[in-house]
Design a protein around this motif. Structure first.
Motif, short mmCIF file in Angstrom:
data_model
loop_
_atom_site.label_atom_id
_atom_site.label_comp_id
_atom_site.label_asym_id
_atom_site.label_seq_id
_atom_site.Cartn_x
_atom_site.Cartn_y
_atom_site.Cartn_z
N SER A 156 0.82 -1.21 0.00
CA SER A 156 0.00 0.00 0.00
C SER A 156 0.85 1.26 0.00
O SER A 156 1.97 1.27 0.53
CB SER A 156 -0.92 0.03 1.23
N PRO A 173 -6.28 0.81 0.92
CA PRO A 173 -7.25 -0.29 0.96
C PRO A 173 -8.63 0.10 0.45
O PRO A 173 -9.23 -0.66 -0.33
CB PRO A 173 -7.29 -0.65 2.46
N VAL A 220 -6.32 -6.74 5.19
CA VAL A 220 -5.31 -5.70 5.40
C VAL A 220 -4.44 -6.13 6.58
O VAL A 220 -4.94 -6.47 7.66
CB VAL A 220 -5.96 -4.33 5.70
N ILE A 235 -1.98 -5.33 1.53
CA ILE A 235 -3.30 -5.90 1.26
C ILE A 235 -3.14 -7.25 0.59
O ILE A 235 -2.42 -7.39 -0.40
CB ILE A 235 -4.13 -4.96 0.36
#
Length: 403
Positions: free
Chosen positions: A146, A152, A171, A201
């Motif tokens: 990420s 997310p 996550v 993720i």
């Protein structure tokens, strides 16, 4: 040569989690570069002068200290989407020693119980999330680094938009540290809970029943592209790309790109394939930009202009496709001069004039001509008949190494 630079991968467990060699390198270093989060993990016994990364990011401050005992701190494995890869492009292997820790993807695969060799790994750190569009297939598992706490929610929305709302969505925060946390959900029901900036993720892709199948092989449905009719049709596109023969790491010029379909499918063949789409029409330029993002190749570079003028000064290609403008003076010759030895040039012609141009040019440079006839069954009253599409003349030629 003894390496003057040591790149140390450091995990969420900080200095105590480092091996002996990494600790000794940090103790010896006169200067230590890294993000503030990494620098804050060092104990007071580390005396080297600490430097945060400049904004915008650059490795030049490190390179300016060539010859000094310098350390760089990076997350986990520095050669996995990390600063180690950036430095390795500019330094020889005997100048730099890399001491990796466990990468976040290794830790994530362990937490998920996924064999890492069966997982697709990607990064959206300072990269467009549209690159995920090329990786979405039912049954595929993705590990995505990420950019921040907002990633997310943005990725869950993209999954829903592309028909992958049922995908299982996890996550993982602060992997390997005391603050490690896991949040499980489904993309279609993701409620955007508060998450840490440092997260990864894990996605188990599941498509809705009617989601289009967009294979990585050449020949996507015409409906996958936004176009105004100037589109190399599906069957001709598959034949053309087979002749262009994409190979990892190679560069394609898509000249007279139209909707950009050839360049886009070239890049979908392998993540390291690159393409330049040359297009003069403003409306088609906008369609190329839409198509490249929707089909997961945001790295396709759009060159706004007409050949041959727009080709001057561009990086030499490994392959060239000319889909329009073969009759324009200088286009074929400019492309041929720029093409690397051993490269492939493929040009398609529909009109008699463009076909004659290809035939005349072939007399000088050789190559193979192929006529493509495609017909589709369509209704004729109460019956069906074959409707013939316009025939395509395809020229394929490989540039000799001594040319």
């Amino acid at each position: 040569m003894t390496p003057w630079l040591t790149v140390v991968g450091i995990g969420e467990d900080g200095f105590k989690g480092l091996g002996k060699n990494a600790r000794h390198a940090l103790l010896r270093a006169s200067r230590i570069f890294g993000g503030q989060r990494h620098l804050d993990l060092l104990p007071p016994c580390i005396r080297g002068e600490r430097h945060g990364w400049p904004s915008p990011f650059s490795v030049e401050p490190v390179l300016a200290r060539r010859g000094e005992p310098v350390c760089v701190l990076a997350s986990g494995d520095p050669m996995f989407f990390g600063v180690g890869a950036s430095l390795a492009r500019q330094l020889s292997s005997d100048e730099m020693l890399t001491l990796p820790a466990s990468s976040s993807c290794s830790l994530a695969a362990a937490r998920m119980g996924w064999p890492l060799q069966e997982v697709v790994t990607l990064s959206v750190v300072a990269r467009p999330i549209s690159a995920l569009n090329a990786q979405m297939f039912s049954g595929v598992r993705l590990l995505v680094l990420s950019n921040d706490r907002h990633s997310p929610a943005a990725i869950a929305a993209l999954l829903r938009e592309r028909g992958f709302g049922p995908s299982r969505f996890t996550v993982l925060e602060h992997l390997g540290g005391l603050a490690e946390r896991r949040i499980d959900g489904i993309a279609s029901d993701w409620t955007d809970p508060e998450v840490a900036d440092l997260n990864l993720i894990a996605i188990d892709c599941i498509a809705e029943p009617n989601t289009p199948r967009l294979s990585r092989l050449a020949g996507l449905p015409d409906s996958a592209f936004r176009h105004d009719g100037q589109l190399t049709k599906r069957d001709v596109r598959a034949i053309t790309l087979a002749r262009l023969a994409p190979v990892p790491g190679e560069l394609l010029w898509d000249v007279g790109a139209g909707s950009g379909s050839i360049g886009i499918e070239w890049m979908r063949a392998h993540p390291s394939c690159r393409a330049l789409a040359i297009e003069a029409d403003e409306g088609r330029q906008q369609m190329i930009e839409y198509n490249r993002d929707a089909l997961g190749v945001p790295g396709l570079q759009l060159i706004r202009g007409s050949a041959p003028q727009a080709l001057l000064g561009l990086e030499r290609p490994d392959a060239i496709f000319i889909g329009g403008g073969v009759t324009r003076e200088g286009v074929l010759d400019t492309c041929w001069a720029a093409l690397k030895p051993g490269g492939r040039l493929v040009a398609n012609a529909v009109t008699l004039q463009s076909e004659m141009t290809l035939m005349s040019w072939r007399e000088q440079h050789g190559g193979e001509l192929t006529r493509i006839h495609i017909a589709q069954a369509q209704p004729l009253g109460d019956f069906d008949t074959w409707r013939q599409a316009l025939p395509i003349t395809l020229l394929e030629v490989t540039k000799p190494y001594d040319a």
